[in-house]
Scaffold this active site. Structure first.
Site, short mmCIF file in Angstrom:
data_model
loop_
_atom_site.label_atom_id
_atom_site.label_comp_id
_atom_site.label_asym_id
_atom_site.label_seq_id
_atom_site.Cartn_x
_atom_site.Cartn_y
_atom_site.Cartn_z
CG ASP A 144 -9.24 4.60 1.82
OD1 ASP A 144 -8.76 5.22 2.80
OD2 ASP A 144 -8.53 3.91 1.07
CE LYS A 168 -1.93 6.80 -3.46
NZ LYS A 168 -2.37 5.86 -2.42
CD GLU A 195 -5.26 3.44 -2.60
OE1 GLU A 195 -6.12 4.23 -2.17
OE2 GLU A 195 -4.10 3.79 -2.89
CG ASP A 228 -1.67 1.26 1.47
OD1 ASP A 228 -1.61 2.15 0.59
OD2 ASP A 228 -2.35 1.36 2.51
P1 ADP Z 1 -2.97 7.17 3.66
O1 ADP Z 1 -3.73 6.12 2.94
O2 ADP Z 1 -3.37 8.57 3.29
O3 ADP Z 1 -1.51 6.99 3.59
P2 ADP Z 1 -3.68 5.98 6.23
O4 ADP Z 1 -4.79 5.13 5.81
O5 ADP Z 1 -2.45 5.31 6.70
O6 ADP Z 1 -3.36 7.11 5.18
O7 ADP Z 1 -4.22 6.95 7.39
C1 ADP Z 1 -3.38 7.91 7.94
C2 ADP Z 1 -4.19 8.89 8.75
O8 ADP Z 1 -4.90 8.16 9.76
C3 ADP Z 1 -3.32 9.90 9.46
O9 ADP Z 1 -3.89 11.19 9.37
C4 ADP Z 1 -3.34 9.41 10.90
O10 ADP Z 1 -3.14 10.45 11.86
C5 ADP Z 1 -4.76 8.87 10.98
N1 ADP Z 1 -4.94 7.97 12.12
C6 ADP Z 1 -4.19 6.93 12.50
N2 ADP Z 1 -4.64 6.39 13.64
C7 ADP Z 1 -5.72 7.13 14.01
C8 ADP Z 1 -6.63 7.11 15.13
N3 ADP Z 1 -6.48 6.23 16.12
N4 ADP Z 1 -7.63 8.02 15.17
C9 ADP Z 1 -7.76 8.93 14.18
N5 ADP Z 1 -6.94 9.02 13.13
C10 ADP Z 1 -5.92 8.13 13.04
MG MG Z 2 -3.28 3.89 3.37
#
Ligand code: ADP
Ligand code: MG
Length: 602
Positions: free
Chosen positions: A171, A72, A149, A11
């Site tokens: 998502d 990205k 995704e 991912d």
């Molecule tokens: P991306 O696909 O954009 O790379 P992710 O799916 O990994 O992102 O999500 C990242 C986001 O999720 C970040 O903004 C992070 O702060 C948030 N995040 C992670 N854990 C939590 C949580 N427990 N509560 C709220 N937001 C969260």
């Molecule tokens: Mg992600």
């Protein structure tokens, strides 16, 4: 294992990236605990060292000009990005991220990683997809598939087992939001509709919190913060946001934050989940508009969906799944860790491509819901056995969550905590799994906040802790076999207890009201065996709003004298509600209640 063909699933996210592979007999995300999620950041240190992942993210706080984030978003463009002395293409930066991920995977698996499945958003254009492939090639990978995704998320949930299903994948990541309606059948997944916002995500929530912290600081000290201090606060804001998904409030304490004038101050702020939710609500509402549009475009109603699947770290935010459930009537599924979901789905496809029959991801989840009972209202009456779970069924383990409760009478010094397993809003229809009493609470006139923290681990060990927020006074019990199925006898006992109570409901309510009166009459005896709804003040508001409704209905049939009195008291109640003046509300509310009692009783 080393003789088998190894394909990994990646991912490649806007904010975080992960790599998954088949290990042992299942698909897992590689990396130890907090190293499983790698920031999608690349940087060049001042002394010319290449930094990728956590190191680059840390550097961003100090040297944003030497660090690249969210590359990205620029995939598919030919715009060059400055990294130290060099100007690189977006796919070259992405290749550095992929390389770091696969190097870590190779070390962990003790085997070179050569082939991969990489995910992209459903809306990615051909140019963006080719750039992603190119990034893989530059990182020395053979990219077997570019996978959408939402399709990956559905694979993680087992929606690739050949049956025909329709799902919504919601998502919400760090920098982007998208919602897709998909159908899966045999090996084919079709994206029926997709909507979203490529500029909305958890980063925006961090910004809002940071703004709040900054304002708080500037208001108190009248000075702006220097860059390093701001960077520290930004980190604190993201951490606080994540904790608010599991806790009712967080305290943010940062020592020696330096201002632009070089003066150090400390910051100590508490933010409640409610306050935080008010800040982000407009953003979440906007995602719900995309949800409606996607459903419309796909020509589906929520009732025609087999499931709503959550992906993206930001969907851990309770407001997200609460509003989604409210609007669609479907409880979203969240038994796969949302930030790992897309990587795990890519891992499922990768494993299949390497010749293994993998149907879905295995996740340890709690088979039951758990929570304490509280005093609330059921069918219009006060009822001491109301129930709402703190840990919900199908939550991935281990999990720790905390919720707030409030004492119900003035000077209350004890609470009894009854812990139940089940989903019924009537605690007595669930199974009692534990009980304890906390004594010695601070006697006080206002409502006293008691935090109930529940932790459930993989072995089924449930720890319940009640803590008086004011003093930290706490008591804890451990229930060792919380996930073991309860035997029929126990369930029967619970049913019997319920039947008794139901046949005796009037008495139970009278007993409770008696308690309340006794406690009110003699404050030193202020101890009853209950805590109230998570927000007692809200409960009061609803009660008074109902009184207003009831009195409105009677206005027409009233004697003119009564009517003018009623109009005057109703106005006072409404004013107090608008002003959130609790004392005035209690006073006017009582008068209105008395008047209604008199009118309805005639
Ligand atoms: P991306 O696909 O954009 O790379 P992710 O799916 O990994 O992102 O999500 C990242 C986001 O999720 C970040 O903004 C992070 O702060 C948030 N995040 C992670 N854990 C939590 C949580 N427990 N509560 C709220 N937001 C969260
Ligand atoms: Mg992600």
């Amino acid at each position: 294992m080393s003789s088998e063909r190894l394909v990994v699933g990646i991912d490649l996210g806007t904010t975080y990236s992960e790599v998954a592979a088949y290990v042992g007999d299942q698909v897992i995300v590689l990396g130890q605990d907090n190293r499983r999620i790698m920031p999608s950041c690349v940087g060049m240190s001042p002394d010319g060292q290449l930094l990728v992942g956590e190191a680059a993210r840390n550097q961003y706080l100090l040297h944003p000009e030497r660090t690249v984030r969210s590359v990205k978003r620029r995939m598919g463009s030919t715009e060059r990005i400055q990294l130290g002395e060099q100007a690189l293409l977006p796919e070259e930066i992405s290749a550095l991220i992929l390389r770091e991920l696969t190097d870590r995977a190779s070390r962990e698996l003790d085997q070179p990683v050569k082939q991969a499945v990489i995910t992209v958003p459903a809306y990615f254009s051909d140019a963006q997809r080719s750039a992603t492939r190119e990034a893989g090639a530059l990182a020395g990978l053979e990219v077997l598939r570019i996978l959408n995704e939402p399709t990956a998320a559905s694979l993680a949930y087992g929606f690739g087992d050949g049956q025909r299903r329709t799902a919504m994948v919601y998502d919400l990541g760090g920098g982007t939001f998208d919602v897709s309606i998909i159908t899966t059948e045999a090996d084919v997944t079709e994206v029926l509709a997709s909507h979203g916002n490529t500029q909305l995500g958890g980063d925006d929530f961090d910004e809002l919190l940071l703004g709040r912290l900054k304002a708080e600081f500037e208001q108190r000290h009248g000075l702006d913060l220097d860059r390093l201090a701001l960077a520290r606060l930004a980190r604190a804001a993201e951490e606080a946001k994540q904790r608010l998904s599991f806790e009712p409030h967080v305290r943010i304490r940062e020592d020696a934050l330096v201002t632009v004038d070089g003066k150090p101050f400390h910051l100590d702020v508490e933010i409640s989940r409610e306050q935080y939710e008010d800040m982000i609500r407009p953003h979440i509402e906007s995602t719900l508009e995309s949800v409606s549009r996607a459903l419309d475009d796909a020509g589906r109603s929520p009732g025609e969906l087999d499931a709503i699947l959550l992906a993206g770290g930001s969907t851990r935010t309770p407001l997200v799944w609460r509003l989604l459930e409210e609007r669609t009537g479907l409880p979203p599924r969240q038994e796969v860790h949302p930030d790992l979901c897309v990587a795990l789905g890519a891992g499922v496809l990768a494993s299949r491509l390497s010749g293994r029959q993998v149907d879905r991801v295995l996740v340890d989840v709690s088979p039951y819901s758990f929570g304490p009972s509280h005093l609330g209202e059921m069918n219009g009456y006060p009822y001491p056995h109301c129930y709402r779970p703190i840990i919900r069924r199908n939550t991935p383990l281990p999990v720790t969550r905390t919720e707030s409760y409030f004492t119900v009478v003035e000077y209350q010094t004890e609470v009894d905590v009854d812990v139940y397993q089940g989903d019924d809003p009537d605690a007595l229809k669930n199974i009692l799994v534990g009980h304890f009493r906390v004594s010695g609470l601070t006697p006080m006139e206002e409502q006293n906040e008691v935090l109930c923290r529940m932790s459930l681990d993989l072995d089924g060990c449930l720890q319940v802790t009640a803590t008086e927020k004011l003093t930290g006074l706490s008591k804890q019990i451990t229930i060792t076999d919380a996930m073991a199925p309860k035997d029929e006898a126990e369930i029967e006992t619970a049913r019997g207890r319920l039947a008794d109570l139901l046949s005796n409901r009037g008495a139970a309510v009278a007993a409770l009201e008696g308690h309340l009166e006794a406690a009110g009459a003699d404050p030193t005896a202020g101890c009853i065996d209950s805590v109230s709804l998570p927000d007692g003040r809200k409960r009061d508001r609803t009660r008074y709003e109902k009184l207003l409704e009831r009195s409105q209905a009677l206005l027409d049939s009233m004697h003119p004298d009564d009517r003018s009195e009623a109009v005057e008291i109703r106005a006072a109640v409404q004013q107090a509600l608008d002003d959130r003046d609790e004392a005035a509300l209690a006073e006017a509310g009582d008068r209105l209640e008395e008047l209604l009692f008199y009118l309805e009783g005639r």
